[in-house]
Write an enzyme that holds these catalytic residues in place. Structure first.
Site, PDB file in Angstrom:
ATOM      1  N   ALA A  13      -1.113  -5.891 -13.747  1.00 19.83           N
ATOM      2  CA  ALA A  13      -0.143  -6.207 -14.483  1.00 19.83           C
ATOM      3  C   ALA A  13       1.099  -5.223 -13.977  1.00 19.83           C
ATOM      4  CB  ALA A  13      -0.229  -6.214 -15.981  1.00 19.83           C
ATOM      5  N   ARG A  18       5.881   2.671  -6.412  1.00 19.94           N
ATOM      6  CA  ARG A  18       5.666   3.419  -5.366  1.00 19.94           C
ATOM      7  C   ARG A  18       5.487   2.623  -3.901  1.00 19.94           C
ATOM      8  NH1 ARG A  18       1.992   8.394  -5.705  1.00 19.94           N
ATOM      9  NH2 ARG A  18       0.720   7.416  -6.849  1.00 19.94           N
ATOM     10  N   GLY A 107      -6.854  -4.416  -9.931  1.00 26.31           N
ATOM     11  CA  GLY A 107      -6.582  -4.906  -8.765  1.00 26.31           C
ATOM     12  C   GLY A 107      -5.870  -4.374  -7.641  1.00 26.31           C
ATOM     13  N   ASP A 108      -5.735  -2.806  -7.706  1.00 27.24           N
ATOM     14  CA  ASP A 108      -5.232  -2.183  -6.698  1.00 27.24           C
ATOM     15  C   ASP A 108      -6.454  -1.175  -6.385  1.00 27.24           C
ATOM     16  OD1 ASP A 108      -5.596  -0.461  -8.739  1.00 27.24           O
ATOM     17  OD2 ASP A 108      -3.310   0.116  -8.448  1.00 27.24           O
ATOM     18  N   GLU A 157      -7.534  11.740 -20.231  1.00 19.81           N
ATOM     19  CA  GLU A 157      -6.482  11.739 -19.260  1.00 19.81           C
ATOM     20  C   GLU A 157      -5.777  13.137 -18.999  1.00 19.81           C
ATOM     21  OE1 GLU A 157      -5.522   8.711 -17.706  1.00 19.81           O
ATOM     22  OE2 GLU A 157      -7.562   8.569 -18.485  1.00 19.81           O
ATOM     23  N   ASN A 229      -1.513   3.031  -3.980  1.00 22.93           N
ATOM     24  CA  ASN A 229      -0.292   3.287  -4.724  1.00 22.93           C
ATOM     25  C   ASN A 229       0.953   3.282  -3.639  1.00 22.93           C
ATOM     26  OD1 ASN A 229      -1.332   3.884  -7.280  1.00 22.93           O
ATOM     27  ND2 ASN A 229      -2.360   5.510  -6.595  1.00 22.93           N
ATOM     28  N   SER A 390      -3.565 -32.356  35.562  1.00 20.78           N
ATOM     29  CA  SER A 390      -2.559 -31.395  35.125  1.00 20.78           C
ATOM     30  C   SER A 390      -1.242 -31.690  34.826  1.00 20.78           C
ATOM     31  CB  SER A 390      -2.494 -30.411  36.307  1.00 20.78           C
ATOM     32  OG  SER A 390      -3.651 -29.914  36.709  1.00 20.78           O
TER      33      SER A 390
HETATM   34  C1  UD1 Z   1      -6.144   5.028 -14.923  1.00 19.05           C
HETATM   35  C2  UD1 Z   1      -6.944   5.867 -16.161  1.00 19.05           C
HETATM   36  C3  UD1 Z   1      -7.632   7.188 -15.409  1.00 19.05           C
HETATM   37  C4  UD1 Z   1      -8.297   6.851 -14.048  1.00 19.05           C
HETATM   38  C5  UD1 Z   1      -7.135   6.355 -13.072  1.00 19.05           C
HETATM   39  C6  UD1 Z   1      -7.999   5.835 -11.861  1.00 19.05           C
HETATM   40  C7  UD1 Z   1      -6.305   5.019 -18.411  1.00 19.05           C
HETATM   41  C8  UD1 Z   1      -5.553   5.429 -19.468  1.00 19.05           C
HETATM   42  N1  UD1 Z   1      -6.539   5.986 -17.386  1.00 19.05           N
HETATM   43  O1  UD1 Z   1      -4.946   5.914 -14.824  1.00 19.05           O
HETATM   44  O2  UD1 Z   1      -8.560   7.689 -16.498  1.00 19.05           O
HETATM   45  O3  UD1 Z   1      -8.667   8.166 -13.686  1.00 19.05           O
HETATM   46  O4  UD1 Z   1      -6.724   4.914 -13.921  1.00 19.05           O
HETATM   47  O5  UD1 Z   1      -6.977   5.360 -11.087  1.00 19.05           O
HETATM   48  O6  UD1 Z   1      -6.979   3.880 -18.194  1.00 19.05           O
HETATM   49  N2  UD1 Z   1      -2.402  -1.596 -15.775  1.00 19.05           N
HETATM   50  C9  UD1 Z   1      -1.998  -2.715 -16.333  1.00 19.05           C
HETATM   51  N3  UD1 Z   1      -1.333  -2.838 -17.379  1.00 19.05           N
HETATM   52  C10 UD1 Z   1      -0.889  -1.502 -18.085  1.00 19.05           C
HETATM   53  C11 UD1 Z   1      -1.372  -0.432 -17.425  1.00 19.05           C
HETATM   54  C12 UD1 Z   1      -2.010  -0.408 -16.375  1.00 19.05           C
HETATM   55  O7  UD1 Z   1      -2.376  -3.719 -15.903  1.00 19.05           O
HETATM   56  O8  UD1 Z   1      -0.261  -1.583 -19.149  1.00 19.05           O
HETATM   57  C13 UD1 Z   1      -3.135  -1.687 -14.729  1.00 19.05           C
HETATM   58  C14 UD1 Z   1      -2.311  -0.928 -13.360  1.00 19.05           C
HETATM   59  O9  UD1 Z   1      -1.632  -2.004 -12.537  1.00 19.05           O
HETATM   60  C15 UD1 Z   1      -3.404  -0.533 -12.525  1.00 19.05           C
HETATM   61  C16 UD1 Z   1      -4.472  -0.076 -13.591  1.00 19.05           C
HETATM   62  O10 UD1 Z   1      -4.216  -0.722 -14.852  1.00 19.05           O
HETATM   63  O11 UD1 Z   1      -4.082  -1.475 -11.689  1.00 19.05           O
HETATM   64  C17 UD1 Z   1      -4.339   1.273 -13.687  1.00 19.05           C
HETATM   65  O12 UD1 Z   1      -3.292   1.624 -14.382  1.00 19.05           O
HETATM   66  P1  UD1 Z   1      -2.476   2.966 -13.982  1.00 19.05           P
HETATM   67  O13 UD1 Z   1      -1.156   3.258 -14.794  1.00 19.05           O
HETATM   68  O14 UD1 Z   1      -2.619   3.211 -12.444  1.00 19.05           O
HETATM   69  O15 UD1 Z   1      -3.453   3.956 -14.485  1.00 19.05           O
HETATM   70  P2  UD1 Z   1      -3.597   5.618 -14.087  1.00 19.05           P
HETATM   71  O16 UD1 Z   1      -2.486   6.442 -14.883  1.00 19.05           O
HETATM   72  O17 UD1 Z   1      -3.780   5.939 -13.059  1.00 19.05           O
HETATM   73 CA    CA Z   2      -3.337   4.602 -10.939  1.00 20.32          CA
END
Ligand code: UD1
Ligand code: CA
Length: 451
Positions: A13, A18, A107-108, A157, A229, A390
């Site tokens: 989601a 970035r 998903g990423d 975190e 990212n 040909s």
């Molecule tokens: C998250 C983890 C962190 C971990 C890191 C690894 C949490 C609170 N933190 O942090 O411990 O080390 O990933 O990369 O879980 N997403 C949603 N909806 C939301 C928020 C996020 O779908 O409301 C999805 C994002 O699209 C992404 C994933 O969840 O694919 C992680 O979200 P992101 O915001 O990147 O988390 P980080 O802060 O990186």
């Molecule tokens: Ca992340």
């Protein structure tokens, strides 16, 4: 291994700002497949009964593209991105009563391996919550796994961590495995009183421990947990993916003349002893059977090349190209939605589209199937053993019979019966001495002009 049913929840989601892109992040591709599809493919080893993709940013597009890759997916929307626990909670309607385990994937994060997920499933035999961790070279803003002996106590975190906790290098990948009812129960107790004001999925570990449940970390190589990212990270991931595909192909007995110049799609299948020349690019959905050869500078997509077939150099096989055993496609030839039966040959400078070419037929240089009238596509069939001269134009729809021939330069507008010869060109006449006369005239004219 535990044989509990498994469901997947894929978090997709987030905006991915970035990437600096209009395309939602999880749809950016590696090896011709969206990042999200890579994440799901590895998890197929767990034979998931259900997969719920949580969408938000660009949800319409994400759902459309992913459904095309996998029609078994269920989608749940997260309209506001309030954190990873909130994201998982959107799957509650679909999975709240699921009897079995859920695995949360991102998903990423395309490279988590099937082996690693299997090890997590094994660890579930002895722990209520299993988290995938890795030893980070640069722990930065990752969540830290706080352990005591073999027990995982909590995840903190980075933003909320004490200096002592920040010094921990064992980090959270984001992949979590837990009983379905348990995870939704834990999530309903997660709050957002933290530095980000978000509902952290990571909080479920501390909550589980406080409730007397067990938690454990399984670790994997940092390369597997690589999250995308930025465009630069996407490009680096593509490089890593290609390197792995090349190494796998070599290990499986495929000859790659210059491995670093072979470009794979996520689903490329190359048989043992297939021979791939330099600078060959595979789009999605290609199978090259054992012993077939693809010479230098070919581009293949959506096609099947059988044993003993030879393609290229400089050939293009487009979706629906089917080369049966021993078929040959030579330089500057394009094949689309067409079958070349056993031993058929299209050796030079031709376009064969929407066609069937019979066994052993020979298609001469410069032959074109004129398959498109500007609105509709039409088929051409060429019988076994036919010989197409040909520069023949085959105005489809048209059938050329078995063992039939067309003279060079023929424009075939009507069917050619078996064994007949089709000719449609003007009879040649020679004008005695006219070439020399003409030249003299022209040269004289030029001299006059230049004077
Ligand atoms: C998250 C983890 C962190 C971990 C890191 C690894 C949490 C609170 N933190 O942090 O411990 O080390 O990933 O990369 O879980 N997403 C949603 N909806 C939301 C928020 C996020 O779908 O409301 C999805 C994002 O699209 C992404 C994933 O969840 O694919 C992680 O979200 P992101 O915001 O990147 O988390 P980080 O802060 O990186
Ligand atoms: Ca992340």
């Amino acid at each position: 291994m535990s044989s509990k049913p498994v469901a997947l929840i894929l978090l997709a989601a987030g905006q991915g700002s970035r990437m600096n892109s209009d395309l939602p992040k999880v749809l950016h591709q590696i090896g011709a497949a969206p990042l999200a599809i890579h994440a799901l493919r590895a998890a197929s080893v767990l034979e998931p009964e259900k997969t719920v993709v949580i969408t938000g940013h660009g949800a319409d597009e994400v759902e459309k593209v992913l459904a095309k890759h996998d029609d078994q997916l269920t989608f749940a929307r997260q309209t506001e991105q309030n954190g990873t626990a909130h994201a998982v909670d959107q799957a509650r309607d679909v999975l709240g009563d699921f009897e079995g385990d859920v695995v949360v994937l991102y998903g990423d994060t395309p490279f988590v391996s099937g082996d690693t997920l299997e090890r997590m499933a094994e660890a579930r035999d002895t722990a209520d919550v299993v988290v995938l961790g890795f030893d980070a070279a640069d722990p930065g803003r990752y969540g830290r796994l706080i352990t005591k002996g073999d027990t995982l106590e909590k995840i903190v975190e980075a933003k909320d961590a004490s200096p002592e906790e920040l010094s921990v290098t064992l980090c959270n990948s984001g992949v979590i495995m837990c009983d379905a009812r348990t995870i939704f129960d834990l999530i309903s107790r997660v709050g957002n009183d933290n530095a980000s004001g978000e509902y952290y999925l990571t909080d479920i570990v501390g909550l589980a421990r406080a409730g007397g449940m067990s938690a454990a970390a399984v670790t994997c190589d940092e390369a597997e947990t690589l999250g995308i990212n930025t465009r630069a990270e996407l490009a680096a991931a593509e490089t890593a993916f290609q390197a792995r595909m090349r190494a796998d192909a070599l290990e499986n007995g495929v000859s790659l003349a210059q491995p670093e110049t072979t470009y794979f799609a996520y689903d490329t299948v190359l048989g043992r002893d297939a021979v791939i020349g330099p600078n060959v690019v595979f789009g999605s959905d290609v199978t090259v059977e054992s012993g077939a050869e693809i010479k230098a500078f070919c581009h293949l997509e959506g096609c099947h090349v059988s044993q003993g077939a030879v393609v290229g150099p400089f050939a293009r096989l487009r979706p629906g190209a089917e080369l049966e055993e021993g078929a040959k496609v030579g330089n500057f030839v394009e094949i689309k939605n067409a079958t070349l039966a056993e031993g058929a040959k299209v050796n030079h400078l031709s376009y064969v589209g929407d066609a069937h070419v019979g066994a052993g037929a020979n298609i001469g240089a410069g032959t074109i199937t004129c398959n498109y009238d500007g609105v509709f596509k039409h088929r051409t069939t060429i019988g076994a053993g036919a010989f197409i001269g040909s520069n023949t134009l085959l105005i489809a729809p048209v059938d050329v019979g078995a063992d039939a021939m067309t003279g060079s330069g023929t424009v075939v507008t009507e069917d050619v019966p078996d064994g007949d010869l089709a000719l449609s060109r003007v009879r040649q006449t020679n004008k005695t001495g006219l070439a020399r006369k003409l030249m003299q005239m022209l040269r004289a004219k030029k001299m006059k002009k230049d004077a």
